[in-house]
Design a protein around this motif. Structure first.
Motif, PDB file in Angstrom:
ATOM      1  N   ASP A  94      26.020  14.695 -48.155  1.00  0.00           N
ATOM      2  CA  ASP A  94      26.265  16.130 -48.352  1.00  0.00           C
ATOM      3  C   ASP A  94      25.998  16.939 -47.077  1.00  0.00           C
ATOM      4  N   ARG A  95      25.969  16.245 -45.938  1.00  0.00           N
ATOM      5  CA  ARG A  95      25.860  16.827 -44.606  1.00  0.00           C
ATOM      6  C   ARG A  95      24.467  17.338 -44.263  1.00  0.00           C
ATOM      7  N   ASN A  96      23.470  17.118 -45.126  1.00  0.00           N
ATOM      8  CA  ASN A  96      22.096  17.454 -44.766  1.00  0.00           C
ATOM      9  C   ASN A  96      21.572  16.398 -43.801  1.00  0.00           C
ATOM     10  N   ILE A  97      20.524  16.757 -43.075  1.00  0.00           N
ATOM     11  CA  ILE A  97      19.870  15.819 -42.164  1.00  0.00           C
ATOM     12  C   ILE A  97      18.637  15.282 -42.870  1.00  0.00           C
ATOM     13  N   VAL A  98      18.491  13.973 -42.877  1.00  0.00           N
ATOM     14  CA  VAL A  98      17.408  13.321 -43.601  1.00  0.00           C
ATOM     15  C   VAL A  98      16.518  12.557 -42.622  1.00  0.00           C
ATOM     16  N   PHE A  99      15.204  12.760 -42.755  1.00  0.00           N
ATOM     17  CA  PHE A  99      14.204  11.965 -42.039  1.00  0.00           C
ATOM     18  C   PHE A  99      13.656  10.980 -43.056  1.00  0.00           C
ATOM     19  N   ARG A 100      13.741   9.689 -42.777  1.00  0.00           N
ATOM     20  CA  ARG A 100      13.275   8.673 -43.720  1.00  0.00           C
ATOM     21  C   ARG A 100      12.835   7.425 -42.961  1.00  0.00           C
ATOM     22  N   GLU A 101      12.231   6.500 -43.693  1.00  0.00           N
ATOM     23  CA  GLU A 101      11.780   5.229 -43.124  1.00  0.00           C
ATOM     24  C   GLU A 101      10.835   5.460 -41.945  1.00  0.00           C
ATOM     25  N   PHE A 102       9.786   6.227 -42.222  1.00  0.00           N
ATOM     26  CA  PHE A 102       8.778   6.533 -41.213  1.00  0.00           C
ATOM     27  C   PHE A 102       7.998   5.280 -40.841  1.00  0.00           C
ATOM     28  N   THR A 103       7.668   5.174 -39.564  1.00  0.00           N
ATOM     29  CA  THR A 103       6.799   4.101 -39.082  1.00  0.00           C
ATOM     30  C   THR A 103       5.761   4.712 -38.150  1.00  0.00           C
ATOM     31  N   THR A 104       4.593   4.110 -38.144  1.00  0.00           N
ATOM     32  CA  THR A 104       3.520   4.511 -37.240  1.00  0.00           C
ATOM     33  C   THR A 104       2.570   3.340 -37.105  1.00  0.00           C
ATOM     34  N   LEU A 111      -0.864   6.236 -46.872  1.00  0.00           N
ATOM     35  CA  LEU A 111       0.025   5.114 -47.119  1.00  0.00           C
ATOM     36  C   LEU A 111       0.501   5.205 -48.559  1.00  0.00           C
ATOM     37  N   PRO A 112       1.715   4.928 -48.889  1.00  0.00           N
ATOM     38  CA  PRO A 112       2.757   4.434 -47.974  1.00  0.00           C
ATOM     39  C   PRO A 112       3.578   5.582 -47.375  1.00  0.00           C
ATOM     40  N   PHE A 113       3.274   5.973 -46.168  1.00  0.00           N
ATOM     41  CA  PHE A 113       3.998   7.033 -45.475  1.00  0.00           C
ATOM     42  C   PHE A 113       5.460   6.676 -45.272  1.00  0.00           C
ATOM     43  N   ASN A 114       5.773   5.386 -45.260  1.00  0.00           N
ATOM     44  CA  ASN A 114       7.163   4.984 -45.022  1.00  0.00           C
ATOM     45  C   ASN A 114       8.071   5.361 -46.180  1.00  0.00           C
ATOM     46  N   LEU A 115       7.501   5.811 -47.300  1.00  0.00           N
ATOM     47  CA  LEU A 115       8.317   6.258 -48.434  1.00  0.00           C
ATOM     48  C   LEU A 115       8.637   7.749 -48.377  1.00  0.00           C
ATOM     49  N   LEU A 116       8.088   8.447 -47.401  1.00  0.00           N
ATOM     50  CA  LEU A 116       8.373   9.874 -47.262  1.00  0.00           C
ATOM     51  C   LEU A 116       9.846  10.081 -46.918  1.00  0.00           C
ATOM     52  N   ILE A 117      10.420  11.095 -47.520  1.00  0.00           N
ATOM     53  CA  ILE A 117      11.797  11.490 -47.209  1.00  0.00           C
ATOM     54  C   ILE A 117      11.816  13.005 -47.128  1.00  0.00           C
ATOM     55  N   PHE A 118      12.349  13.522 -46.025  1.00  0.00           N
ATOM     56  CA  PHE A 118      12.499  14.961 -45.863  1.00  0.00           C
ATOM     57  C   PHE A 118      13.964  15.253 -45.595  1.00  0.00           C
ATOM     58  N   SER A 119      14.494  16.269 -46.260  1.00  0.00           N
ATOM     59  CA  SER A 119      15.890  16.668 -46.081  1.00  0.00           C
ATOM     60  C   SER A 119      15.943  18.107 -45.603  1.00  0.00           C
ATOM     61  N   PHE A 120      16.779  18.323 -44.582  1.00  0.00           N
ATOM     62  CA  PHE A 120      16.930  19.641 -43.978  1.00  0.00           C
ATOM     63  C   PHE A 120      18.396  20.030 -43.991  1.00  0.00           C
ATOM     64  N   SER A 121      18.655  21.317 -44.104  1.00  0.00           N
ATOM     65  CA  SER A 121      20.045  21.751 -43.996  1.00  0.00           C
ATOM     66  C   SER A 121      20.535  21.463 -42.583  1.00  0.00           C
ATOM     67  N   LEU A 122      21.813  21.262 -42.474  1.00  0.00           N
ATOM     68  CA  LEU A 122      22.435  21.023 -41.173  1.00  0.00           C
ATOM     69  C   LEU A 122      22.161  22.198 -40.234  1.00  0.00           C
ATOM     70  N   ASP A 123      22.279  23.429 -40.753  1.00  0.00           N
ATOM     71  CA  ASP A 123      22.019  24.615 -39.932  1.00  0.00           C
ATOM     72  C   ASP A 123      20.580  24.653 -39.439  1.00  0.00           C
ATOM     73  N   ASN A 124      19.618  24.315 -40.309  1.00  0.00           N
ATOM     74  CA  ASN A 124      18.209  24.304 -39.922  1.00  0.00           C
ATOM     75  C   ASN A 124      17.978  23.291 -38.801  1.00  0.00           C
ATOM     76  N   TYR A 125      18.466  22.072 -38.972  1.00  0.00           N
ATOM     77  CA  TYR A 125      18.288  21.026 -37.964  1.00  0.00           C
ATOM     78  C   TYR A 125      18.925  21.444 -36.635  1.00  0.00           C
ATOM     79  N   ASN A 126      20.175  21.891 -36.687  1.00  0.00           N
ATOM     80  CA  ASN A 126      20.867  22.288 -35.456  1.00  0.00           C
ATOM     81  C   ASN A 126      20.158  23.432 -34.750  1.00  0.00           C
ATOM     82  N   SER A 127      19.639  24.390 -35.513  1.00  0.00           N
ATOM     83  CA  SER A 127      18.948  25.533 -34.933  1.00  0.00           C
ATOM     84  C   SER A 127      17.673  25.096 -34.216  1.00  0.00           C
ATOM     85  N   VAL A 128      16.893  24.213 -34.827  1.00  0.00           N
ATOM     86  CA  VAL A 128      15.656  23.728 -34.210  1.00  0.00           C
ATOM     87  C   VAL A 128      15.963  22.935 -32.939  1.00  0.00           C
ATOM     88  N   VAL A 129      16.904  22.021 -33.005  1.00  0.00           N
ATOM     89  CA  VAL A 129      17.240  21.217 -31.826  1.00  0.00           C
ATOM     90  C   VAL A 129      17.769  22.104 -30.704  1.00  0.00           C
TER      91      VAL A 129
END
Length: 142
Positions: A94-104, A111-129
């Motif tokens: 759906d064109r959102n940007i997803v952060f997933r499969e975290f490793t550290t 734990l388990p941090f690798n199960l975290l999933i964050f979704s951002f709107s495309l506009d939000n991601y593009n604006s931050v970058v």
């Protein structure tokens, strides 16, 4: 803070600039630093990791056939080889940007941090970058 497991509930990506290691950026999800969310002392990412593509990239570069793995926080010493948090940064159906499969490293208290999933709107991601790269250009021009 929402640990997002649904693409219908969007998180908010933002950052703050810090004058450590020249210039660094502390990435935040819903106003909390990513290192704090994951449970490590990892923090701001030095600007050169954005320039070299190790950290977040403009969306046009996310689809260039690479794995999408990006550094989103590093050891307070500024070296991502010492310790870092990384995750896959991908565009969803759906064109959102997803952060997933975290490793550290094993120091994470969440734990388990690798199960975290964050979704951002495309506009939000593009604006931050875009803002981060604008800050880098200003820093290098000084």
């Amino acid at each position: 803070m929402t640990r997002n497991n649904s693409l219908t509930d969007l998180n908010v990506l933002n950052y703050r600039s810090l004058e450590v290691h020249g210039l660094s950026f502390e990435l935040m999800v819903d106003r909390k630093p990513i290192g704090e969310i994951v449970g490590t002392s990892d923090t701001a990412v030095p600007y050169w990791l954005f320039k070299t593509g190790v950290a977040l990239r403009p969306l046009s570069q996310l689809n260039s056939g690479d794995t999408g793995k990006r550094v989103v926080a590093v050891c307070p010493c500024g070296t991502y080889g010492c310790s870092c948090i990384s995750c896959n940064v991908v565009q969803s159906w759906d064109r959102n940007i997803v952060f997933r499969e975290f490793t550290t490293d094993l120091r994470s208290s969440l734990l388990p941090f690798n199960l975290l999933i964050f979704s951002f709107s495309l506009d939000n991601y593009n604006s931050v970058v875009k803002s981060i790269f604008d800050d880098i250009r200003v820093f290098e021009a000084i």
